[in-house]
Write a protein that holds these residues in place. Structure first.
Motif, mmCIF file in Angstrom:
data_model
loop_
_atom_site.group_PDB
_atom_site.id
_atom_site.type_symbol
_atom_site.label_atom_id
_atom_site.label_comp_id
_atom_site.label_asym_id
_atom_site.label_seq_id
_atom_site.Cartn_x
_atom_site.Cartn_y
_atom_site.Cartn_z
ATOM 1 N N ASN A 20 -4.128 0.617 8.890
ATOM 2 C CA ASN A 20 -2.694 0.603 8.628
ATOM 3 C C ASN A 20 -2.308 -0.012 7.291
ATOM 4 N N ALA A 21 -3.273 -0.212 6.394
ATOM 5 C CA ALA A 21 -2.936 -0.699 5.060
ATOM 6 C C ALA A 21 -2.015 0.304 4.371
ATOM 7 N N GLY A 22 -1.021 -0.215 3.671
ATOM 8 C CA GLY A 22 -0.072 0.659 2.998
ATOM 9 C C GLY A 22 1.232 0.843 3.740
ATOM 10 N N HIS A 23 1.402 0.179 4.881
ATOM 11 C CA HIS A 23 2.627 0.307 5.678
ATOM 12 C C HIS A 23 3.784 -0.418 4.992
ATOM 13 N N ILE A 24 4.115 0.022 3.789
ATOM 14 C CA ILE A 24 5.095 -0.688 2.960
ATOM 15 C C ILE A 24 6.497 -0.665 3.565
ATOM 16 N N GLY A 25 6.803 0.350 4.359
ATOM 17 C CA GLY A 25 8.129 0.431 4.951
ATOM 18 C C GLY A 25 8.447 -0.709 5.899
ATOM 19 N N GLN A 26 7.415 -1.347 6.436
ATOM 20 C CA GLN A 26 7.641 -2.411 7.410
ATOM 21 C C GLN A 26 7.428 -3.815 6.844
ATOM 22 N N ILE A 27 7.269 -3.934 5.527
ATOM 23 C CA ILE A 27 7.202 -5.273 4.962
ATOM 24 C C ILE A 27 8.618 -5.838 4.869
ATOM 25 N N GLN A 28 8.729 -7.156 5.006
ATOM 26 C CA GLN A 28 10.037 -7.804 4.965
ATOM 27 C C GLN A 28 10.330 -8.244 3.534
ATOM 28 N N THR A 69 13.414 -5.167 6.816
ATOM 29 C CA THR A 69 12.289 -4.408 6.288
ATOM 30 C C THR A 69 12.750 -3.455 5.186
ATOM 31 N N LEU A 70 11.799 -3.039 4.374
ATOM 32 C CA LEU A 70 12.108 -2.083 3.314
ATOM 33 C C LEU A 70 12.706 -0.810 3.880
ATOM 34 N N GLU A 71 12.162 -0.313 4.990
ATOM 35 C CA GLU A 71 12.655 0.944 5.552
ATOM 36 C C GLU A 71 14.130 0.853 5.916
ATOM 37 N N VAL A 72 14.545 -0.249 6.502
ATOM 38 C CA VAL A 72 15.943 -0.411 6.897
ATOM 39 C C VAL A 72 16.848 -0.568 5.679
ATOM 40 N N ALA A 127 17.629 1.390 -4.153
ATOM 41 C CA ALA A 127 16.710 1.294 -5.292
ATOM 42 C C ALA A 127 16.288 -0.149 -5.538
ATOM 43 N N THR A 128 17.190 -1.085 -5.331
ATOM 44 C CA THR A 128 16.851 -2.503 -5.500
ATOM 45 C C THR A 128 15.797 -2.920 -4.492
ATOM 46 N N ALA A 129 15.965 -2.522 -3.243
ATOM 47 C CA ALA A 129 14.988 -2.865 -2.216
ATOM 48 C C ALA A 129 13.617 -2.278 -2.547
ATOM 49 N N LEU A 130 13.598 -1.022 -2.994
ATOM 50 C CA LEU A 130 12.320 -0.402 -3.334
ATOM 51 C C LEU A 130 11.691 -1.095 -4.532
ATOM 52 N N GLY A 131 12.489 -1.406 -5.551
ATOM 53 C CA GLY A 131 11.955 -2.094 -6.719
ATOM 54 C C GLY A 131 11.384 -3.454 -6.373
ATOM 55 N N GLU A 132 12.051 -4.182 -5.485
ATOM 56 C CA GLU A 132 11.549 -5.496 -5.091
ATOM 57 C C GLU A 132 10.246 -5.377 -4.307
ATOM 58 N N ALA A 133 10.158 -4.367 -3.447
ATOM 59 C CA ALA A 133 8.923 -4.167 -2.685
ATOM 60 C C ALA A 133 7.769 -3.783 -3.599
#
Length: 313
Positions: A166-174, A188-191, A234-240
């Motif tokens: 499951n490495a790469g599950h970037i959508g669920q990182i806080q 999370t990034l996805e939300v 875009a801010t959330a994605l850039g921060e992740a």
């Protein structure tokens, strides 16, 4: 004799299969799609997988042979057990998808041919490295921003799968701090970034649109709430991306998915956030580029698990 991979992609709204050759091209007529969805039963999902696999196998030409099966699935997955538990398919929890597909292929597959399961985002990263925007790059992240947010990593020239796959599950990182009583999911990034969640946030602020397409039109016309919503995503994605790049010292990030095209300058907004947010200089050098793949990318990624198996971690 032409060698094909049988590629299977399982997602929250559909499952697809196709035959893909060693150059990443889908065999004409082999692609088939069936709906999935959160209301589907376990039997419904199994039948959908069966239908697309049988269709693809049915068009295998006489001078062709299948050298392996690649399965990309929404996660979480468990590579040791060969099971999947897609977040948006509640009927399948620890479902033996690898076993199901292997049984469907049966005698069409030589005894030595692998049936390989990986997280769909991981497969996407391999596809970008094979025929997409990160070719020749040894340290790269592939991200898709759509109904959800998924991702996968190439690190030191190898596909990074992790302990359970499951490495790469970037959508669920806080990427935000929870307030007292707030669930982890809410930060999370996805939300904070995906299309449906961004539309929902805009509507909570009083915006009157209904869909991502409406948000795109609102952004283009300068509607303040639409602009705020797109910039929030875009801010959330850039921060992740900044966090992952700081941790893994990446060179390139390929961004795809329908919502990543909500505005012409979406990637520029992401790049600006990285430039401002990155603390260490090496993290600022990461290049954010548009995905080099078409809507066939999930199937190309699944096929890459066979044709590019030497890169599997």
């Amino acid at each position: 004799m032409t060698e094909f991979a049988l590629a299977v992609d399982l997602g929250g709204t559909k499952v697809e299969a196709a035959l893909v050759d060693a150059s990443g091209l889908l065999l004409a007529g082999s692609r088939d799609r069936q709906p999935t969805g959160p209301d589907a039963s376990s039997d419904d999902l199994a039948e959908a997988v069966r239908a697309v696999v049988v269709h693809a196998l049915g068009v295998l030409p006489g001078d062709g042979r299948i050298i392996g099966v690649g399965i990309g699935s929404a996660g979480p997955v468990d590579l040791g057990l060969g099971t999947v538990s897609p977040i948006n398919l509640p009927a399948w929890r620890e479902y033996p998808l690898r076993e199901l597909v292997a049984g469907l292929v049966g005698e069409s597959l030589p005894d030595t041919a692998p049936v390989t399961l990986r997280l769909d985002g991981v497969s996407l990263a391999l596809a970008e490295h094979w025929v997409g925007a990160t070719q020749g790059v040894d340290n790269a992240l592939a991200v898709t921003v759509s109904t959800g947010v998924g991702g996968g990593l190439i690190v030191n020239g190898r596909l990074l799968s992790g302990g359970t796959g499951n490495a790469g599950h970037i959508g669920q990182i806080q990427i935000a701090t929870r307030t007292p009583g707030e669930t982890s999911e809410r930060v999370t990034l996805e939300v904070l970034c995906s299309g449906p969640h961004t539309v929902a946030w805009a509507r909570e602020q009083g915006w009157q649109g209904e869909r991502g397409e409406d948000l795109a039109a609102g952004y283009a016309s300068g509607d303040p709430l639409a602009v705020a919503a797109v910039r929030r995503s875009a801010t959330a994605l850039g921060e992740a991306i900044t966090s992952v790049t700081t941790l893994l010292d990446l060179d390139v990030v390929a961004v795809g998915g329908g919502f990543s095209r909500v505005s012409a300058d979406y990637l520029d907004l992401v790049r600006a956030v990285i430039e401002e947010a990155a603390y260490n200089g090496y993290a600022k050098r990461v290049r954010v580029v548009r995905s080099g793949l078409s809507d066939e990318s999930p199937l190309v990624g699944a096929a890459a698990l066979v044709h590019q198996s030497h890169l599997l971690g």
